[in-house]
Design a protein around this motif. Sequence first.
Motif, PDB file in Angstrom:
ATOM      1  N   PRO A  77     -17.148 -52.241 -34.458  1.00  0.00           N
ATOM      2  CA  PRO A  77     -18.591 -52.624 -34.265  1.00  0.00           C
ATOM      3  C   PRO A  77     -18.998 -50.484 -35.591  1.00  0.00           C
ATOM      4  N   GLN A  78     -18.107 -49.787 -34.226  1.00  0.00           N
ATOM      5  CA  GLN A  78     -19.253 -48.569 -34.922  1.00  0.00           C
ATOM      6  C   GLN A  78     -18.471 -48.509 -36.693  1.00  0.00           C
ATOM      7  N   MET A  79     -17.847 -49.013 -36.961  1.00  0.00           N
ATOM      8  CA  MET A  79     -17.494 -48.820 -38.317  1.00  0.00           C
ATOM      9  C   MET A  79     -18.546 -49.617 -39.382  1.00  0.00           C
ATOM     10  N   VAL A  80     -18.388 -50.131 -38.627  1.00  0.00           N
ATOM     11  CA  VAL A  80     -20.247 -52.242 -39.614  1.00  0.00           C
ATOM     12  C   VAL A  80     -21.055 -50.647 -39.721  1.00  0.00           C
ATOM     13  N   ILE A  81     -21.283 -50.578 -38.687  1.00  0.00           N
ATOM     14  CA  ILE A  81     -22.686 -49.549 -37.708  1.00  0.00           C
ATOM     15  C   ILE A  81     -23.082 -48.596 -39.178  1.00  0.00           C
ATOM     16  N   ALA A  82     -21.485 -47.858 -38.983  1.00  0.00           N
ATOM     17  CA  ALA A  82     -21.895 -46.395 -40.192  1.00  0.00           C
ATOM     18  C   ALA A  82     -21.914 -46.698 -41.630  1.00  0.00           C
ATOM     19  N   VAL A  83     -21.130 -48.135 -42.014  1.00  0.00           N
ATOM     20  CA  VAL A  83     -21.060 -48.182 -43.464  1.00  0.00           C
ATOM     21  C   VAL A  83     -23.063 -48.525 -43.684  1.00  0.00           C
ATOM     22  N   SER A  84     -22.830 -49.243 -42.555  1.00  0.00           N
ATOM     23  CA  SER A  84     -24.646 -49.866 -43.085  1.00  0.00           C
ATOM     24  C   SER A  84     -26.269 -48.529 -43.097  1.00  0.00           C
ATOM     25  N   GLU A  85     -25.771 -47.696 -42.036  1.00  0.00           N
ATOM     26  CA  GLU A  85     -26.882 -46.990 -41.427  1.00  0.00           C
ATOM     27  C   GLU A  85     -26.019 -46.146 -43.498  1.00  0.00           C
ATOM     28  N   ALA A  86     -25.317 -45.670 -43.637  1.00  0.00           N
ATOM     29  CA  ALA A  86     -25.101 -45.140 -44.625  1.00  0.00           C
ATOM     30  C   ALA A  86     -25.723 -46.060 -46.191  1.00  0.00           C
ATOM     31  N   GLY A  87     -26.352 -46.727 -45.932  1.00  0.00           N
ATOM     32  CA  GLY A  87     -26.998 -47.605 -47.164  1.00  0.00           C
ATOM     33  C   GLY A  87     -25.933 -48.610 -47.923  1.00  0.00           C
ATOM     34  N   GLY A  88     -24.352 -48.690 -46.937  1.00  0.00           N
ATOM     35  CA  GLY A  88     -23.505 -49.886 -47.522  1.00  0.00           C
ATOM     36  C   GLY A  88     -23.927 -51.262 -46.762  1.00  0.00           C
ATOM     37  N   LEU A  89     -22.913 -52.299 -47.361  1.00  0.00           N
ATOM     38  CA  LEU A  89     -22.820 -53.332 -46.556  1.00  0.00           C
ATOM     39  C   LEU A  89     -21.806 -53.025 -45.113  1.00  0.00           C
ATOM     40  N   GLY A  90     -21.837 -53.118 -44.134  1.00  0.00           N
ATOM     41  CA  GLY A  90     -20.752 -53.124 -43.260  1.00  0.00           C
ATOM     42  C   GLY A  90     -20.759 -54.946 -42.870  1.00  0.00           C
ATOM     43  N   SER A  91     -18.821 -54.957 -42.842  1.00  0.00           N
ATOM     44  CA  SER A  91     -18.808 -56.068 -42.825  1.00  0.00           C
ATOM     45  C   SER A  91     -17.987 -56.562 -41.087  1.00  0.00           C
ATOM     46  N   PRO A 126     -28.498 -54.181 -43.085  1.00  0.00           N
ATOM     47  CA  PRO A 126     -28.033 -55.408 -42.941  1.00  0.00           C
ATOM     48  C   PRO A 126     -26.829 -55.195 -43.065  1.00  0.00           C
ATOM     49  N   ILE A 127     -26.238 -56.486 -42.808  1.00  0.00           N
ATOM     50  CA  ILE A 127     -24.655 -56.681 -42.546  1.00  0.00           C
ATOM     51  C   ILE A 127     -24.160 -57.823 -42.976  1.00  0.00           C
ATOM     52  N   ASN A 128     -22.376 -58.155 -42.202  1.00  0.00           N
ATOM     53  CA  ASN A 128     -22.293 -58.861 -42.961  1.00  0.00           C
ATOM     54  C   ASN A 128     -20.961 -59.564 -41.650  1.00  0.00           C
ATOM     55  N   ARG A 133     -28.504 -55.656 -58.527  1.00  0.00           N
ATOM     56  CA  ARG A 133     -28.932 -57.981 -58.274  1.00  0.00           C
ATOM     57  C   ARG A 133     -28.378 -57.547 -57.048  1.00  0.00           C
ATOM     58  N   ILE A 134     -26.958 -56.644 -57.012  1.00  0.00           N
ATOM     59  CA  ILE A 134     -26.402 -56.453 -55.235  1.00  0.00           C
ATOM     60  C   ILE A 134     -27.144 -55.988 -54.136  1.00  0.00           C
ATOM     61  N   GLN A 135     -27.521 -55.239 -54.408  1.00  0.00           N
ATOM     62  CA  GLN A 135     -29.101 -54.599 -53.667  1.00  0.00           C
ATOM     63  C   GLN A 135     -29.900 -55.254 -53.354  1.00  0.00           C
ATOM     64  N   GLU A 136     -30.406 -56.161 -54.774  1.00  0.00           N
ATOM     65  CA  GLU A 136     -31.720 -56.618 -53.781  1.00  0.00           C
ATOM     66  C   GLU A 136     -31.367 -58.024 -53.476  1.00  0.00           C
ATOM     67  N   LEU A 137     -29.674 -58.381 -54.123  1.00  0.00           N
ATOM     68  CA  LEU A 137     -29.519 -59.542 -52.949  1.00  0.00           C
ATOM     69  C   LEU A 137     -29.812 -59.607 -51.880  1.00  0.00           C
ATOM     70  N   PHE A 138     -29.230 -58.472 -51.397  1.00  0.00           N
ATOM     71  CA  PHE A 138     -29.153 -58.238 -50.062  1.00  0.00           C
ATOM     72  C   PHE A 138     -29.867 -57.207 -48.918  1.00  0.00           C
ATOM     73  N   GLY A 139     -30.755 -56.768 -49.706  1.00  0.00           N
ATOM     74  CA  GLY A 139     -31.332 -55.186 -48.714  1.00  0.00           C
ATOM     75  C   GLY A 139     -30.860 -54.342 -48.777  1.00  0.00           C
ATOM     76  N   ILE A 140     -29.795 -54.233 -49.517  1.00  0.00           N
ATOM     77  CA  ILE A 140     -29.061 -52.481 -49.352  1.00  0.00           C
ATOM     78  C   ILE A 140     -29.073 -51.853 -50.505  1.00  0.00           C
ATOM     79  N   ALA A 141     -28.750 -50.339 -50.113  1.00  0.00           N
ATOM     80  CA  ALA A 141     -29.415 -48.885 -51.089  1.00  0.00           C
ATOM     81  C   ALA A 141     -28.253 -49.148 -52.223  1.00  0.00           C
ATOM     82  N   LEU A 142     -26.902 -48.702 -51.859  1.00  0.00           N
ATOM     83  CA  LEU A 142     -25.691 -49.254 -52.289  1.00  0.00           C
ATOM     84  C   LEU A 142     -25.302 -50.377 -52.789  1.00  0.00           C
ATOM     85  N   PRO A 143     -24.604 -50.516 -53.666  1.00  0.00           N
ATOM     86  CA  PRO A 143     -23.677 -51.475 -54.231  1.00  0.00           C
ATOM     87  C   PRO A 143     -22.590 -50.877 -53.549  1.00  0.00           C
ATOM     88  N   LEU A 144     -21.541 -50.832 -52.611  1.00  0.00           N
ATOM     89  CA  LEU A 144     -20.361 -50.921 -51.636  1.00  0.00           C
ATOM     90  C   LEU A 144     -20.276 -51.649 -50.406  1.00  0.00           C
TER      91      LEU A 144
END
Length: 360
Positions: free
Chosen positions: A32-46, A71-73, A10-21
């Motif tokens: 910003p570099q951390m946010v980019i890295a996490v989002s590019e890896a499929g999680g949600l960077g915040s 997607p980002i937070n 549900r979270i992947q669907e809700l946020f449009g992310i590949a991983l529920p992390l």
Amino acid sequence: MTKANWPDGRIQELFGIALPLIQAPMAGVVTPQMVIAVSEAGGLGSLPCAMLSLDQTREALDIIRQGTSRPINLNFFCHRPPQTDAARELAWRARLAPYYVEQGLDPEAPVPASNRRPFDSAFCALVEEYKPQVVSFHFGLPEQAWLDRVKAAGAKVIASATTVAEARWLEAHGCDAIIAMGFEAGGHRGNFLTDDMATQVGTIALVPQVADAVKVPVIAAGGIADARGIVAAFALGASAVQMGTAYLFCPEARLAPPHLQALRTAADDGTAITNVFTGRPARGIVNRLMRDLGLMSPLAPAFPLAGGPLAPLRNPSAPAGPGDFMSLWSGQAARLGRELPAGELTQRLASEALAKLSRG
């Protein structure tokens, strides 16, 4: 690693992310570099915005959007600006005066203002301008008119709950998902309906009770730093996990050397909840200031005013000192941390968790 591989997508669907992390938004630490890295890896960077000005937030967002379209937070605090209490602030300065003298500083010198900014109309306009996929709040929610504008901009809204009552309140006021923040979590507690730290709930007890109490998806947070914790969170009814301390070991984190060293040597019982750094309860590694003043000092001014007078004391120790006067925020599972790039850490955590889930 598709959505179908996870027990709850549900979270992947809700946020449009590949991983529920979800990488926790840790103010002053996340780059910003951390946010980019996490989002590019499929999680949600915040990206935490509470310690940033509007211009700094815009600059960070421009860097992020150049580095990822995923997607980002954006995270904001919702505290009420404190009322001035001159007597309390003078008493706090007087209590800290011996440390000033010890370091050759003038106890009467002006101190910088604390810079935790609550969500306001200007931040709301920034959300409307950049249209992040997710907006998260700490210490409750902003006023309804701003929340309506955030939702109208297309963002999904999440917020931290430290009790079932807070989770129900957040759902009733429009949250699309709830972060169930266990007592093990590092940094500032997200409590907003209670100030009683003695009755705060641990992650393993909180998550299933919140999952039973609300209809929206639940994000587990607090003491989760490896695949075992991720698998446990799903077993408890969570649809995703939010991790902070695990990402403090990443090279993308903006961490003072004393803080990183304290994390590397942290013990399972080495953290505690304290208000001495900001005036609000937060979990960090126990250091000299916490031992000297007591973990919850009645002298500490209201959040975030306690932090200003501590700034001059932090500077001399920051480059290589022991961090006696720094907030060494950490959850209780720091010993599980690994020094990996944020993107690699995200993917490894997901792969390791899926491997455990498949053995089920």
